[in-house]
Every structure is written in C-alpha cells, then in structure tokens.
Write a protein that holds these residues in place. Structure first.
Motif, PDB file in Angstrom:
ATOM      1  N   ASN A 156      37.070   0.654  11.400  1.00 10.62           N
ATOM      2  CA  ASN A 156      35.731   0.858  11.946  1.00 10.62           C
ATOM      3  C   ASN A 156      35.738   2.027  12.920  1.00 10.62           C
ATOM      4  OD1 ASN A 156      34.073  -1.580  10.969  1.00 10.62           O
ATOM      5  ND2 ASN A 156      35.923  -2.540  11.756  1.00 10.62           N
ATOM      6  N   THR A 157      34.643   2.799  12.913  1.00 13.06           N
ATOM      7  CA  THR A 157      34.504   3.964  13.775  1.00 13.06           C
ATOM      8  C   THR A 157      33.242   3.825  14.616  1.00 13.06           C
ATOM      9  OG1 THR A 157      35.583   5.373  12.124  1.00 13.06           O
ATOM     10  CG2 THR A 157      34.264   6.490  13.808  1.00 13.06           C
ATOM     11  N   TRP A 158      33.370   4.150  15.907  1.00 15.33           N
ATOM     12  CA  TRP A 158      32.222   4.176  16.812  1.00 15.33           C
ATOM     13  C   TRP A 158      32.263   5.483  17.601  1.00 15.33           C
ATOM     14  CZ3 TRP A 158      35.614   0.136  16.294  1.00 15.33           C
ATOM     15  CH2 TRP A 158      35.108  -1.127  15.932  1.00 15.33           C
ATOM     16  N   PHE A 159      31.102   6.048  17.931  1.00  9.93           N
ATOM     17  CA  PHE A 159      31.103   7.191  18.841  1.00  9.93           C
ATOM     18  C   PHE A 159      29.769   7.325  19.553  1.00  9.93           C
ATOM     19  CE2 PHE A 159      29.997   8.849  14.653  1.00  9.93           C
ATOM     20  CZ  PHE A 159      28.959   9.748  14.872  1.00  9.93           C
ATOM     21  N   ILE A 232      41.308   5.998  21.054  1.00 15.39           N
ATOM     22  CA  ILE A 232      40.132   6.641  21.641  1.00 15.39           C
ATOM     23  C   ILE A 232      40.394   8.134  21.722  1.00 15.39           C
ATOM     24  CG2 ILE A 232      38.655   6.790  23.692  1.00 15.39           C
ATOM     25  CD1 ILE A 232      39.742   3.965  24.450  1.00 15.39           C
ATOM     26  N   SER A 233      39.458   8.933  21.253  1.00 14.35           N
ATOM     27  CA  SER A 233      39.548  10.377  21.482  1.00 14.35           C
ATOM     28  C   SER A 233      38.330  10.803  22.290  1.00 14.35           C
ATOM     29  CB  SER A 233      39.638  11.160  20.162  1.00 14.35           C
ATOM     30  OG  SER A 233      38.541  10.905  19.336  1.00 14.35           O
ATOM     31  N   ILE A 275      32.741  10.664  23.065  1.00 12.30           N
ATOM     32  CA  ILE A 275      33.777   9.637  22.981  1.00 12.30           C
ATOM     33  C   ILE A 275      33.783   9.052  21.573  1.00 12.30           C
ATOM     34  CG2 ILE A 275      34.416   7.294  23.687  1.00 12.30           C
ATOM     35  CD1 ILE A 275      35.168   9.088  25.837  1.00 12.30           C
ATOM     36  N   ILE A 276      34.982   8.957  20.973  1.00  7.65           N
ATOM     37  CA  ILE A 276      35.151   8.382  19.632  1.00  7.65           C
ATOM     38  C   ILE A 276      36.165   7.254  19.718  1.00  7.65           C
ATOM     39  CG2 ILE A 276      35.759   8.863  17.225  1.00  7.65           C
ATOM     40  CD1 ILE A 276      35.350  11.920  18.053  1.00  7.65           C
ATOM     41  N   VAL A 277      35.862   6.125  19.113  1.00  7.76           N
ATOM     42  CA  VAL A 277      36.789   4.985  19.093  1.00  7.76           C
ATOM     43  C   VAL A 277      36.957   4.521  17.648  1.00  7.76           C
ATOM     44  CG1 VAL A 277      37.262   2.646  19.888  1.00  7.76           C
ATOM     45  CG2 VAL A 277      36.055   4.233  21.391  1.00  7.76           C
TER      46      VAL A 277
END
Length: 279
Positions: A156-159, A232-233, A275-277
């Motif tokens: 899963n990707t969130w940003f 996290i990036s 922010i990317i998680v």
C-alpha cells in the motif's frame, strides 16, 4: 546462484543497498527549462527544487532507454530483476521490458524479470529488499518472481504533498481539484490503486491534519504489522518524516521502519515538503 537487482532512479537506495553491490540504478533524466538533470549520484535536491520553484514551466522527465536496461542486465549474473515505477506513471516499465526482450535474443540463458511496482519512490526500495530476501532464502528464480508479485499486490502507498503543481501540470490531477485544494489549503491524502494509478483517499484542511489522517489510514490498512517493513521518503522535510515515523511506531509494532530522502524523480513529483509512505 548470482543475482542482480536493477531499480530505476525513482526508487531510493539506502546506503547499505548501494554498498552491497547487488543493486544498480537505471537513471531517469529531468528537464527544467534549459537544464537537463540526471537522476544519479550527482543529483542536487536543493538546486533542483530552486530551479523548479523559479520556473513558470512544469518539469519533465524521460525514462531510461531500452539500451540502458540491456546494459544493466548484462552484468554476469544468472538471475536479473528490474523494478520500475508504476507503468501508469512512466514509460520506464515498457522500456525495461523492451530491453529484456532484446537482451534475451543475445543471452537467452540469463533469466530476467521486470516488476511493475505499481508504486514509486520508497515502494520500489521495499520491492528491491524483498527480492534480496527471497534470493538469500534460496528460492528459485520462479519462486522469487511469484513471492515478490504477491508482495507487490499487498503493498500500500500513501502520500501527502505540500504542493500539487507538478502532478497537476503533468495531468495527474484535475485542474479544478488542484486549484480548489490550493485555494482552501486542503491537503489531499493520496494513494495508488491496484493498477498503480493515483487516487485520492481522503483530505484535510492543513498539512498536519492530513498527516494525522494518513497515519490513521496506515494503522487501519496494515495487516500483520509485525511481519512488515514500512518505509517513509520525504522531500526536504526530515522533521516531518520523523514525526510520521514516531506517530506510527506508537500505535503499531512493525518488523522495521526507516526513512529516506527522495531522489530526483520522487523529488520532482513530491515537490518540496512531500511525504510518501509505503508498507
């Protein structure tokens, strides 16, 4: 069996990954007005962000050529894996596939597989780590491919982005949505669907509230966290990334969690403060 993992430069490599000798980066390039920037070790994030902020034009990117991928595949390894950013966002996947097909004509004995991450940035990093884990566990090439594809399907990707301009100008968001979000200081919580397309998951007034919603979504979505690595990036906001890490760590126990600074392509899309998680 010897193996190599090729990751396009949208994926951030940790220092340990760089030093292992198992990974190679296939660099994309970016264009800001008259400047051409290669997304490699020479990338200067601060200078790039300044060029983007000073330009009235949208930065553009170009994917690695099939020949570049062919060169990466021709490394003496018996198993070669490539990881690209979502095929819905870039031509990198198709370029890697074409390079694979051309390389197979020259060296059919080398096994090559290209993974469409259906994500980007730190999501590609995690996939690269999963490939290594499977290879080190002694899996066959086919078993590695099956296990990693299953891992991608569960990822899963969130940003949350401070600035939506690049996504809007590149056609990833509607003009109206981006304009209203900017005017009202609304920060959309974004993600990726099963095909790797950008979708909106939620929204909030202000960055901090949006990050809280992101953390809530992560806690709700991640299953069996004790078995999963979360990454996290961030684009030029280490304190914000650390805050997100601590908020997640207080609520669930993960196998591991780490932070990386965005490389060039990720910086282009995340923009200053993004922010990317991925988990």
């Amino acid at each position: 069996m010897s193996y190599k993992i090729v990751i396009d430069s949208c994926g951030e490599l940790t220092q340990e990954m760089k030093e292992s000798g198992l990974y190679e980066t296939a660099s994309l390039t970016m264009q800001v007005d008259e400047y051409t920037i290669v997304d490699d070790e020479s990338f200067d994030q601060a200078d790039f962000l300044k060029k983007v902020a000073d330009s009235p034009n949208c930065p553009k990117s170009s994917c690695p050529s099939p020949e570049r991928y062919m060169k990466a595949y021709d490394c003496g390894a018996e198993h070669v894996y490539a990881v690209t950013l979502s095929a819905e966002l870039s031509g990198s996947y198709n370029s890697a596939i074409l390079g694979k097909n051309l390389f197979a004509e020259e060296k059919p004995e080398v096994k090559v597989y290209v993974f469409n991450s259906r994500s980007a940035s730190i999501g590609e990093t995690l996939i690269g780590l999963k490939i290594r884990e499977c290879e080190e566990a002694g899996m066959t090439f086919e078993e590695v491919v099956e296990a990693v594809e299953a891992y991608i399907a569960e990822q899963n990707t969130w940003f949350v982005l401070e600035n939506l301009d690049t996504l809007r100008k590149n056609g990833r968001l509607s003009t109206i949505k981006a304009f209203v979000a900017t005017a009202l200081k609304i920060k959309p919580l974004m993600g990726a669907n099963e095909n790797g397309e950008i979708i909106q998951l939620d929204q909030a007034r202000g960055m901090n509230k949006a990050l809280i919603k992101m953390v809530d979504s992560i806690i709700e979505k991640v299953e069996n966290p004790e078995d999963r690595i979360l990454a996290i990036s961030h684009c030029n906001c280490p304190d914000r990334a650390q805050m997100v890490k601590e908020a997640i760590s207080k609520r669930i126990g993960l196998k591991d969690i780490f932070i990386a600074d965005t490389a060039g392509i990720s910086s282009m899309y995340a923009n200053d403060g993004g922010i990317i998680v991925v988990c």
